[in-house]
Design a protein around this motif. Structure first.
Motif, mmCIF file in Angstrom:
data_model
loop_
_atom_site.group_PDB
_atom_site.id
_atom_site.type_symbol
_atom_site.label_atom_id
_atom_site.label_comp_id
_atom_site.label_asym_id
_atom_site.label_seq_id
_atom_site.Cartn_x
_atom_site.Cartn_y
_atom_site.Cartn_z
ATOM 1 N N ARG A 381 -11.006 12.619 -26.354
ATOM 2 C CA ARG A 381 -11.797 13.234 -27.349
ATOM 3 C C ARG A 381 -11.392 12.906 -28.720
ATOM 4 O O ARG A 381 -12.036 12.528 -29.698
ATOM 5 C CB ARG A 381 -12.046 14.506 -27.067
ATOM 6 N N GLU A 382 -9.936 13.352 -28.967
ATOM 7 C CA GLU A 382 -9.471 13.150 -29.965
ATOM 8 C C GLU A 382 -9.176 11.874 -30.686
ATOM 9 O O GLU A 382 -9.437 11.548 -31.709
ATOM 10 C CB GLU A 382 -8.086 13.803 -30.108
ATOM 11 N N LYS A 385 -12.658 10.732 -31.751
ATOM 12 C CA LYS A 385 -12.954 11.654 -32.587
ATOM 13 C C LYS A 385 -14.386 12.199 -32.555
ATOM 14 O O LYS A 385 -15.144 12.040 -33.385
ATOM 15 C CB LYS A 385 -12.888 10.878 -34.260
ATOM 16 N N ILE A 386 -14.437 12.464 -31.203
ATOM 17 C CA ILE A 386 -15.770 13.049 -30.713
ATOM 18 C C ILE A 386 -16.005 14.425 -31.323
ATOM 19 O O ILE A 386 -15.297 15.296 -31.042
ATOM 20 C CB ILE A 386 -15.802 13.080 -29.020
ATOM 21 N N GLN A 387 -17.074 14.492 -32.046
ATOM 22 C CA GLN A 387 -17.458 15.967 -32.315
ATOM 23 C C GLN A 387 -18.413 16.750 -31.409
ATOM 24 O O GLN A 387 -18.843 16.495 -30.414
ATOM 25 C CB GLN A 387 -18.519 15.694 -33.557
ATOM 26 N N ARG A 388 -18.170 18.212 -31.769
ATOM 27 C CA ARG A 388 -18.821 19.107 -31.018
ATOM 28 C C ARG A 388 -19.997 19.786 -31.936
ATOM 29 O O ARG A 388 -19.807 19.795 -33.085
ATOM 30 C CB ARG A 388 -17.931 20.150 -30.463
ATOM 31 N N ARG A 389 -21.323 19.926 -31.385
ATOM 32 C CA ARG A 389 -22.259 20.307 -32.038
ATOM 33 C C ARG A 389 -22.661 21.552 -31.410
ATOM 34 O O ARG A 389 -22.661 21.746 -30.245
ATOM 35 C CB ARG A 389 -23.449 19.390 -32.252
ATOM 36 N N THR A 482 -22.023 25.398 -27.584
ATOM 37 C CA THR A 482 -21.202 24.057 -28.166
ATOM 38 C C THR A 482 -20.953 23.021 -27.198
ATOM 39 O O THR A 482 -20.582 23.276 -26.264
ATOM 40 C CB THR A 482 -19.839 24.370 -28.914
ATOM 41 N N ALA A 484 -20.001 18.938 -26.639
ATOM 42 C CA ALA A 484 -19.358 17.584 -27.406
ATOM 43 C C ALA A 484 -20.554 16.604 -27.041
ATOM 44 O O ALA A 484 -21.290 16.479 -26.288
ATOM 45 C CB ALA A 484 -18.080 17.127 -26.256
ATOM 46 N N ASP A 485 -20.314 15.716 -28.340
ATOM 47 C CA ASP A 485 -20.988 14.415 -28.389
ATOM 48 C C ASP A 485 -21.098 13.511 -27.046
ATOM 49 O O ASP A 485 -22.127 12.776 -26.651
ATOM 50 C CB ASP A 485 -20.840 13.759 -29.754
#
Length: 546
Positions: A381-382, A385-389, A482, A484-485
């Motif tokens: 994920r890092e 750079k996967i974002q969490r929404r 929350t 993750a994308d």
């Protein structure tokens, strides 16, 4: 000694249900008499009298602002002294209410709706005192008064003296407002009030001043955290026992490889719940405080509220206990007072360090194992750079998810609509929400679903498009989560059918979530812009969305 009991010396106080004009007129007459006293009343002073049980009390008329009836809703203020009955809002001001009977006798009866509240002005802060009934406005000569003195320079009782009338057969106890009311945060109240006044002319126009918070209930009180403080809201899992030396800590959970302490919010407020067994409505609100994550067990999560900074009312506090956590009060029509919390000030720095480091030191192996099990996925994920929404899940026959940033706020369903003629069938009406007109859309009607039989859990999601605001009626709001994308996927083309009336057929993406019991759920992602485009097709040619 002659006692002045003639009409010239005693002015009847207006009844508690009198209008503001009547109170103002009484105050004007009392002030006029004070400015032009009779010759034999030199040095006299005006007092207002009140009855509480068999006792008669008085207060200097100069500090009495008005007398009002008991409010429809009295909100409990946590961590307050026993004699503080609660608080309510009066014309945009938060009024703490003192139960005078409990001040003298802690086990005295609670307040009742038949009582009245005398609003007194203390250092430009308004405070209410509970009485049974009002009495008179009295002109009292110096020789009719006596002063009480207490041993010690720093000892001040709430009874400042007495007034003797009717030849000594009538005794009134004079209350000392300054000794009676210890407002701990007068400077902060005045500073916040002044700042809000400067913004009052702009708060409907300045969009970037709007803030969002999530409200929740604990006991009889309603609270709110600013949205930026909330990491996630989850159902109550099985809490792991903790030997952490803290009365606040209820247990611990593993939150993405980190041991997080869970605090019972009712214990934090010094109001332990009578029933320790979890209820279906209970949630854990995971908040980021400083560099630590803390879970708060609350009775229910209620809604999302949008507000301007100028709408945050200061709360006069009568206690120093965790006073910094009370950031103000948001008054919502039909809901009442919501205590807005300053999450930075809930705990002391020592408590935060204890909860953050304590669990890591006490349970290092569990944290290490959890970190290893998530290490590979976390590294991916890092790297990407996967974002969490943050999403809200809601019910409309089926369960859907919508990004929280697309929702301005969530309010309870109300049928208090304006219904102009000629509206489309899918429109319920227009709602006046804090001087902003909201078009209420019946999603069931729009998608040809049967009407909702029970609206007890129904909510209205407020969305915006330019200057227009729409309220979307849904069956219920479930959770805030929350995701993750990398758990968001396109909807298979075979599942999409433009001619279908099923709302899910219009959703272009889905999210994959794991429930508390380990089962996976796939929810269609509701996109407000796509919905508004659908709504525009349903509106007449002169509709607002064209």
């Amino acid at each position: 000694m002659e006692v002045l009991e003639t009409p010239a010396s005693a002015t009847a106080m207006p009844p508690a249900d009198a209008s503001d004009e009547q109170f103002a007129e009484a105050a004007r007459l009392a002030a006029a008499k004070k400015q032009a006293p009779p010759v034999n009343a030199a040095g006299s002073e005006l007092f207002g009298s009140f009855l509480l049980g068999r006792d008669e009390f008085s207060l200097p008329a100069s500090c009495i602002r008005e007398v009002v009836n008991y409010p429809e809703k009295m909100s409990t203020l946590p961590l307050s002294p026993p004699f503080l009955e609660g608080m309510f809002t009066l014309r945009g001001t938060v009024i703490p209410v003192i139960n005078l009977a409990r001040l003298f006798k802690p086990d005295a009866d609670a307040s009742n709706p038949s009582q009245v509240i005398a609003i007194i002005d203390f250092e430009q802060v308004l405070v209410g005192i509970l009485f049974d009934t009002t009495g008179e406005i009295l002109r009292v000569r110096p020789e009719q008064r006596s002063t009480l003195y207490y041993e010690g320079e720093n000892v001040h009782g709430v009874i400042a003296g007495t007034i003797l009338l009717a030849g000594g057969s009538r005794l009134l106890q004079i209350l000392d407002a300054s000794a009676l009311i210890h407002i701990e945060n007068v400077p902060q109240v005045l500073a916040l009030r002044a700042a809000n006044q400067k913004q009052s002319d702009l708060h409907f126009k300045t969009q970037n001043a709007r803030r969002q918070c999530v409200s929740f209930h604990v006991g009889a009180s309603s609270f709110a955290f600013e949205m930026e403080a909330i990491q996630e809201i989850i159902r109550v899992p099985e809490l792991q026992p903790s030997i952490l030396n803290s009365k606040l800590c209820l247990g611990r959970i593993n939150f993405r490889g980190t041991q997080v302490g869970v605090v019972d919010f009712s214990t934090l407020l010094n109001a332990p719940r009578a029933e320790q067994q979890a209820t279906p409505d209970q949630r854990i609100v995971l908040a980021r405080i400083g560099d630590a994550s803390v879970g708060f067990l609350v009775d229910s999560v209620d809604s999302i509220i949008s507000f301007f900074s100028s709408e945050l009312l200061p709360i006069p506090l009568l206690s120093k206990a965790r006073a910094g956590m009370f950031g103000g009060c948001i008054s919502q029509p039909g809901v009442g007072e919501i205590i807005f919390l300053n999450h930075h000030e809930i705990f002391s720095r020592t408590e935060i360090v204890e909860m953050r480091r304590g669990h890591s030191n006490l349970y290092p192996e569990e944290e290490k194992l959890a970190g290893q099990s998530q290490g590979a996925a976390q590294g991916q994920r890092e790297a990407k750079k996967i974002q969490r929404r943050v999403y809200i899940s809601f019910q409309l026959e089926n369960t859907f998810a919508v990004e929280i940033r697309q929702i301005r706020e969530i309010i309870d369903f109300s049928d208090n609509f304006i219904r102009p003629p000629g509206m489309p069938a899918c429109m319920l009406g227009i709602l006046n929400l804090r001087q902003q007109m909201i078009s209420i859309i019946d999603l069931r009607g729009l998608y040809q679903m049967p009407p909702l039989a029970d609206t007890a859990q129904a909510k209205i999601l407020i969305v915006e498009r330019g200057d227009e605001r729409y309220g979307l009626l849904v069956d219920a709001v479930e959770d805030i989560m929350t995701i993750a994308d990398n758990n968001r996927f396109p909807t298979p083309k075979l599942a999409r059918n433009a001619s279908s009336t099923d709302l899910r057929s219009e959703m272009e993406e889905v999210v994959d979530i794991i429930a508390e019991d380990g089962t996976r759920r796939t929810l269609s992602v509701f996109e407000c812009e796509a919905f508004l485009q659908r709504l525009a097709r349903e509106m007449p040619e002169n509709g607002q969305l064209q």
